[in-house]
Design an enzyme around this catalytic site. Structure first.
Site, PDB file in Angstrom:
ATOM      1  N   PRO A 146     -16.609  26.024  -5.201  1.00 45.82           N
ATOM      2  CA  PRO A 146     -17.198  27.256  -4.657  1.00 45.82           C
ATOM      3  C   PRO A 146     -18.330  27.715  -5.573  1.00 45.82           C
ATOM      4  CG  PRO A 146     -15.124  27.745  -5.727  1.00 45.82           C
ATOM      5  CD  PRO A 146     -15.288  26.262  -5.797  1.00 45.82           C
TER       6      PRO A 146
ATOM      7  N   ASP B 240     -19.506  27.270 -11.093  1.00 47.50           N
ATOM      8  CA  ASP B 240     -18.258  27.236 -10.339  1.00 47.50           C
ATOM      9  C   ASP B 240     -17.593  28.606 -10.466  1.00 47.50           C
ATOM     10  OD1 ASP B 240     -15.698  26.829  -9.358  1.00 47.50           O
ATOM     11  OD2 ASP B 240     -15.521  24.798 -10.184  1.00 47.50           O
ATOM     12  N   HIS B 241     -17.494  29.315  -9.348  1.00 49.12           N
ATOM     13  CA  HIS B 241     -16.964  30.682  -9.391  1.00 49.12           C
ATOM     14  C   HIS B 241     -15.471  30.715  -9.686  1.00 49.12           C
ATOM     15  CE1 HIS B 241     -17.842  34.828  -9.027  1.00 49.12           C
ATOM     16  NE2 HIS B 241     -18.803  34.716  -8.145  1.00 49.12           N
ATOM     17  N   ARG B 242     -14.807  29.566  -9.703  1.00 44.99           N
ATOM     18  CA  ARG B 242     -13.382  29.543 -10.034  1.00 44.99           C
ATOM     19  C   ARG B 242     -13.138  29.728 -11.524  1.00 44.99           C
ATOM     20  NH1 ARG B 242     -11.824  23.809  -7.523  1.00 44.99           N
ATOM     21  NH2 ARG B 242     -13.722  23.357  -8.734  1.00 44.99           N
TER      22      ARG B 242
ATOM     23  N   CYS C 290     -15.275  31.400 -13.762  1.00 47.14           N
ATOM     24  CA  CYS C 290     -15.800  32.645 -14.324  1.00 47.14           C
ATOM     25  C   CYS C 290     -16.415  33.496 -13.222  1.00 47.14           C
ATOM     26  CB  CYS C 290     -16.829  32.380 -15.419  1.00 47.14           C
ATOM     27  SG  CYS C 290     -18.370  31.656 -14.805  1.00 47.14           S
TER      28      CYS C 290
END
Length: 480
Positions: A273, A450-452, A454
């Site tokens: 994501p 990658d928004h997972r 941070c």
């Protein structure tokens, strides 16, 4: 299979690669080969490598053709053990020599001696992480011979009579009395510079091709060849595309580096994501600082990318979440894996496609050391000689797409990393400095993350840190 036959299977070439494309055979059936002698060139999704043989003996069978994709663990070559078949005895007299169809050749003796002298300087490449230990002294000894022999052509012409096998000098066949005998060192030099040995007239004894002959061929300009790239498959006449109704002009197989890039990018887009932040940066001070350094040391000044790489490694120390990997375990649990160190990858465009070599332990290097390593890795990557470790061990990627004349890019993260920083071209733009409008050297930084691992605050903090370092490089370097 006979116990005298040794089957060498395509080895694990590193980094979990399961297949390789056979580019070229370096030996032929009937050749005498020695331990660690390169037998084939193969192209993996990472690089082009030479595969050395762990066995000595006579090549009995080649399992594959150039252009074929082979699976790791499948047979590559079959080798008959040395001494498995009874060798013809050396004639004790001229009469015996005539009766057996074998004649001693002092010219070939001279060639063998010249070969030994030539090879003292070194040997060919051995696949990184594979092969016999101990270097040249450990497993490359050559059986001593008091003389060499060649097949008498009259005997060879007899249809019913058995043909005596050709002797060899260090695994290189002698197809006739006065053929060139080439050491691995000379062959490697010729391959590295794209010189065809078939076009060289050797200056050594018996036409032996020496190092000086290859060097002379290298210095002689030739017509430039077309750059290597994907080879299109011939298209049958009348091949029409069902969707568009247009004639198909070419069909290009997706394999090698292009296949790996396609799979990696698809996996990145599918699993990560991704979010993106960007900022315009005034790089005038950085350019001025580098220009001043260049005046003092014209030949020892790091490039701009090396300075930015130094700022990136410092930024990753402050924001380590971007120097991690997101893993999903077999039981379905998830974890973020952090690293004690930074392997900084950088995108390099080559004739074989886009690759990402990485500077290992980049956080320990100065800007000058980073510059040297970036240049070295770029060179080996473009030659197709980067090792799987050099191409697959990065923890963060720096992408200088500004060299292509663009300002920004919605970059795709280099899976399985979690972030990539892109740098656009540096151009003159209007900029407000101390309340006054001025023309400054401006670039755009883009961070895909990658928004997972941070949130936006961490990503923005890292991006702002690198931007501030570019705008105030002297102060930033003093604090690093």
């Amino acid at each position: 299979m006979s116990s005298d036959m040794q089957v060498f299977r395509l080895p694990d070439l590193g980094e979990g690669l399961t297949e390789a494309e056979l580019v070229n055979w370096l030996v032929a059936v009937g050749d005498e080969i020695k331990v660690d002698q390169p037998i084939a060139e193969v192209e993996t999704a990472k690089s082009m490598v030479e595969v050395p043989s762990p066995y000595a003996g006579t090549v009995a069978e080649l399992h594959g053709e150039a252009g074929q994709t082979l699976d790791v663990g499948k047979p590559l070559i079959s080798i008959a053990r040395s001494g498995a078949a009874p060798a013809p005895e050396t004639p004790s007299s001229a009469e015996d020599a005539v009766s057996t169809g074998i004649v001693a050749s002092p010219e070939v003796d001279a060639a063998a001696e010249a070969y030994r002298t030539e090879e003292k300087a070194g040997s060919g490449n051995v696949l990184i992480g594979y092969g016999t230990p101990g270097g040249v002294a450990g497993g490359r000894t050559r059986p001593r011979k008091t003389s060499l022999a060649v097949v008498d052509r009259e005997t060879e012409a007899r249809a019913e009579a058995p043909v005596a096998s050709e002797p060899a000098v260090a695994g290189t066949r002698i197809p006739g009395k006065l053929s060139a005998v080439i050491s691995p060192l000379v062959r490697k030099m010729a391959r590295d510079h794209g010189v065809s040995l078939e076009t060289i007239q050797g200056s050594g004894a018996s036409g032996l091709i020496m190092r000086r002959d290859v060097e002379a061929a290298i210095s002689t300009p030739e017509a430039p060849e077309a750059p290597a790239g994907p080879v299109s498959v011939p298209v049958a006449e009348g091949d029409l595309d069902s969707r568009t109704g247009l004639a198909v002009s070419a069909r290009t197989p997706v394999r090698g580096v292009r296949k790996a890039v396609a799979a990696n990018m698809a996996k990145s887009r599918t699993e990560i994501p991704e979010a993106t932040v960007w900022v315009d940066v005034d790089a005038t001070a950085l350019l001025e600082m580098r220009a001043e350094l260049k005046k003092r040391a014209p030949h020892d000044t790091p490039g701009l990318l090396a300075f930015i790489a130094r700022f990136v490694t410092a930024g990753l120390k402050r924001y380590p979440a971007l120097n991690t990997r997101f893993e999903i375990r077999e039981d379905g649990s998830q974890e973020i894996v952090g690293f004690d160190g930074i392997n900084l990858g950088f995108a390099a465009q080559t004739d074989r496609g886009l690759v990402v070599p990485s500077v290992r332990n980049a956080h320990q290097l100065s800007a000058r050391e980073l510059d040297a390593e970036i240049r070295r890795l770029t060179s080996v990557a473009r030659e197709g000689k980067a090792t799987p470790t050099e191409l697959g061990s990065g923890t963060f990627t720096l992408n200088n797409y500004g060299v292509f004349g663009v300002d920004g890019s919605a970059a795709i993260i280099n899976y399985p990393e979690v972030a990539m920083l892109g740098v656009g071209r540096i151009i003159d733009r209007p900029w407000v400095v101390n309340g006054e409008l001025a023309v400054r050297k401006v670039t755009e930084l883009t961070l895909a993350f990658d928004h997972r691992v941070c949130d936006g605050e961490t990503a923005a903090g890292f991006l702002r840190y690198v931007a501030d370092a570019i705008e105030n490089p002297g102060g930033a370097l003093a604090d690093m």
